[in-house]
Design an enzyme around this catalytic site. Structure first.
Site, PDB file in Angstrom:
ATOM      1  N   SER A 241      -0.129 134.607  50.964  1.00  0.00           N
ATOM      2  CA  SER A 241       1.149 134.534  51.667  1.00  0.00           C
ATOM      3  C   SER A 241       1.727 135.938  51.861  1.00  0.00           C
ATOM      4  CB  SER A 241       2.096 133.623  50.881  1.00  0.00           C
ATOM      5  OG  SER A 241       3.206 133.246  51.645  1.00  0.00           O
ATOM      6  N   ASP A 469      -1.055 125.522  58.483  1.00  0.00           N
ATOM      7  CA  ASP A 469      -0.240 126.150  57.452  1.00  0.00           C
ATOM      8  C   ASP A 469       1.205 126.218  57.948  1.00  0.00           C
ATOM      9  OD1 ASP A 469       1.093 128.084  55.784  1.00  0.00           O
ATOM     10  OD2 ASP A 469      -0.863 128.895  55.206  1.00  0.00           O
ATOM     11  N   HIS A 497      -0.461 125.324  52.629  1.00  0.00           N
ATOM     12  CA  HIS A 497      -0.260 126.770  52.658  1.00  0.00           C
ATOM     13  C   HIS A 497      -1.359 127.481  51.888  1.00  0.00           C
ATOM     14  CE1 HIS A 497       1.660 130.548  52.929  1.00  0.00           C
ATOM     15  NE2 HIS A 497       2.287 130.547  51.773  1.00  0.00           N
TER      16      HIS A 497
END
Length: 528
Positions: A241, A469, A497
Site C-alpha cells: 500500500s 483493489d 487490498h
C-alpha cells in the site's frame, strides 16, 4: 483524504490508515527533488524525481556509520535497537538532541553473521512496521524467506514507537470520528471544516517541529541510513500500500543501492491529491459492486437479492436513514452515526474475507443494532476496547498533508467537485469528496508535489497490482510500473487490498521466487 491502508497478514485483523493522500517529495530542492511542480487535472506529465548523489555527504557520515545496539524485545526471536537520524536532512546537527529523531527498529534475530536483511513496511502512512514484523510477517512469511533474511521493521518518523505524532485526546478523537462527512447545510459544513482545523491545530501543538519533518522523502532517507547501519550494501524490501510509495521513493533517490524491491498494492506518485482521492473513490465503488454481487447470491442478504444495482441504492438509503437517526449500539451510550457506519462498510471492502462479517453487521443494523458496524469502524480507526487510539490516524494526516498540496482549499471547491466524485461512486462519492478537505487548512505548508519516479539503474523491481483493489486501484500499479525503468508488473485478478499472502499461490510463488533468487516474473504476468 483517501483511504489507502495496510494489512497485517492472513487471518489477522486489518488495521487502519485512513484518510491518506498520495506521498510525495520535499519541495525545497535540497534533497534531489524538483521544487514547485504539479500535475494538472488534465494529465500534464509530472517532473521526475532526481536521485541523490551516490556518495554519503560528510555531514551525514556519523549517522551512516553508527552502530546499532540490539537487545531482546517482543516475542521470542526478536531484538530491538534505536536508530538516530537528523530531523532535517538539509541542516543535520549530529549529536544535538532536538535536531535529531530516534527511530525504533526491530528484526528477527539473524541466523548468521552474513544473513541479509529484508526491510518491511505495511503501509499507511502510519502503520507500525515493528508491530507488523513481530506479530505477522515474522510468523506468516514463508520459512524459506525467513531463513534467507532477517526481517526488519522500522517505525517511520512520527509513527508508533518512533517519536509519534499526536493530535487529539481519545475523547476528542471519539468526537472526530462522529462528525458528519456529508454535510446537508451551512451549519454542518462549518462543523466539518472546524473539525479538520481543530485536528491540524492539535497536531501542531502536540508535535512541535516534528510536524514539518515527516515526509515520505525523509522517511526514505531514514531507510538508507538504516541499510548502512545494518551493514547491507543494498536495500531488499517489501512494501504494501503506502509502503509501495515509500519503496519507490527510495529507489528513485538511491537507485544504485536498491536491491530486491516488492511494491504490493502500488501507488502512483505522479497524481495530484484530487486525482488520487477521486480515483480511489472509484476503486471503492468497484469493490462495493463486487461485494453487492456476492451478497445478492446469499439468502438473507441485507441489501436484497434482486440485483447489485438495487443493493447499492439500498446502501445509500441506509446511510441516509442513519444520518437522520443514529443507531443504538449498547456501548456505554455510544451511537452509530452515518460517518461511522460508512467507515464500517469501507473497512470491510479491504478484505473479501470480511464480507460475511459485513453482511451480519448490516443485517443487525436493519434491526436497529449498530454495534457490529461500530466495531468495524473502531477497528478501522484503531480504537481499542478501552477507548484509546493508536497514533495511526495522526501520523497518516501529518505525512499526507506534508507530501502533497491539498485536494481542496475550502468548502466551495468541494461543492464544485462533488458531482465528479458521485459519478465515480454513487455510494461513497459525496463523503469521499468532503473527506478530501482534511488538508485544506493544515498548519504546515506542503513540501512535496506530484512527480514521476524512474529509478534508472536500479535492479529489477516487482510491482504487484490487484484488479479490484479498493484502496490502491489497479491503474496505479500500471502507472507506477510504467514509470520505473526496471519494473516488472505482476497482476492479481482478484478482490481485496494487495496481492501477496492473500490466497493466491501464483502471486506468492512469484514474489517468493523473486525474493529468494532475484528473478522476477515475466512482465505482464497475471495470476488468478
Amino acid at each position: 483524504m483517501n483511504h489507502t491502508r495496510f494489512v497485517r497478514g492472513p487471518g489477522a485483523a486489518l488495521v487502519g490508515a485512513a484518510l491518506l493522500v498520495s506521498g510525495c517529495t520535499s519541495g525545497d530542492g535540497s534533497d534531489g527533488t524538483r521544487s514547485g511542480a504539479t500535475a494538472s487535472e488534465a494529465g500534464a506529465p509530472a517532473p521526475h524525481l532526481r536521485p541523490l548523489p551516490a556518495g554519503v555527504p560528510d555531514e551525514l557520515r556519523p549517522y551512516y556509520d553508527q552502530k546499532l545496539h540490539w537487545r531482546g524485545c517482543g516475542p521470542a526471536g526478536f531484538e530491538c535497537a534505536t536508530l538516530r537520524v537528523p530531523l532535517d536532512y538539509a541542516h543535520p546537527q549530529h549529536g544535538k538532541r532536538d535536531a535529531e529523531v530516534r527511530l525504533a527498529v526491530t528484526r528477527s534475530k539473524p541466523r548468521g553473521g552474513d544473513q541479509p536483511h529484508l526491510q518491511v513496511n505495511p503501509g499507511g502512512p502510519g502503520g507500525s512496521a515493528i508491530e507488523y514484523v513481530q506479530e505477522s510477517a515474522g510468523l506468516s512469511y514463508p520459512e524459506e524467506v525467513r531463513k534467507r533474511y532477517s526481517l526488519v521493521g522500522m517505525d517511520p518518523r512520527g509513527v508508533g514507537r518512533s517519536e509519534p505524532v499526536t493530535c487529539l485526546t481519545d475523547k476528542q478523537m471519539d468526537a472526530y470520528t462522529r462528525v458528519d462527512q456529508t454535510p446537508d447545510d451551512a451549519a454542518e459544513t462549518r462543523e466539518l471544516a472546524d473539525a479538520y482545523k481543530k485536528f491540524g491545530k492539535g497536531c501542531a501543538q502536540r508535535s512541535g517541529k516534528l510536524i514539518g519533518h515527516v515526509s515520505t522523502t525523509e522517511a526514505a532517507r531514514d531507510m538508507d541510513v538504516l541499510r548502512s547501519a545494518l551493514g547491507d550494501k543494498k536495500l531488499d524490501y517489501v512494501g504494501a500500500s503506502y509502503g509501495t510509495y515509500l519503496g519507490a521513493t527510495y529507489a528513485g533517490l538511491f537507485p544504485g543501492r536498491s536491491g530486491r524491491l516488492v511494491l504490493d498494492g502500488a501507488m502512483d506518485p505522479s497524481l495530484s491529491s484530487r486525482r488520487v482521492n477521486r480515483e480511489q473513490t472509484a476503486g471503492f465503488e468497484t469493490a462495493f459492486k463486487a461485494f453487492a454481487e456476492d451478497c445478492v447470491r446469499h439468502s438473507g442478504c441485507p441489501l436484497g437479492r434482486d440485483s447489485a444495482g438495487k443493493a447499492a441504492e439500498r446502501m445509500s438509503a441506509f446511510f441516509a436513514r442513519v444520518d437522520k437517526k443514529p443507531l443504538k449500539t449498547g456501548d456505554s451510550g455510544r451511537t452509530l452515526t452515518e460517518a461511522q457506519a460508512t467507515m464500517g462498510v469501507i473497512r470491510a471492502m479491504y478484505d473479501k474475507g470480511s464480507w460475511p462479517m459485513l453482511r451480519e453487521a448490516l443485517s443487525a443494523a436493519r434491526k436497529g443494532d449498530g454495534s457490529q458496524l461500530l466495531a468495524l469502524s473502531d477497528d478501522y480507526y484503531e480504537r481499542g476496547p478501552d477507548g484509546t487510539y493508536s497514533n495511526t490516524m495522526y501520523a497518516n494526516a501529518a505525512v499526507n498533508c506534508l507530501d502533497l498540496p491539498p485536494a481542496f482549499s475550502g468548502p466551495e471547491a468541494v461543492r464544485k467537485a462533488t458531482d465528479s466524485f458521485e459519478k465515480a461512486s454513487p455510494v461513497f462519492g459525496r463523503g469521499f469528496a468532503w473527506a478530501a478537505l482534511n488538508c485544506g487548512d493544515w498548519p504546515h505548508k506542503p513540501t512535496g508535489s506530484p512527480h514521476r519516479i524512474a529509478a534508472k539503474g536500479a535492479d529489477p523491481i516487482l510491482v504487484v497490482g490487484t484488479t479490484r483493489d479498493p484502496a490502491t486501484p489497479y491503474r496505479w500499479a500500471r502507472g507506477l510500473a510504467g514509470q520505473l525503468e526496471t519494473a516488472r508488473l505482476l497482476t492479481y485478478d482478484g478482490d481485496g487490498h494487495t496481492g501477496y499472502q492473500r490466497g493466491s499461490n501464483c502471486v506468492d510463488r512469484a514474489v517468493n521466487t523473486y525474493l529468494l533468487s532475484g528473478t522476477p516474473p515475466k512482465n505482464g504476468t497475471t495470476c488468478h
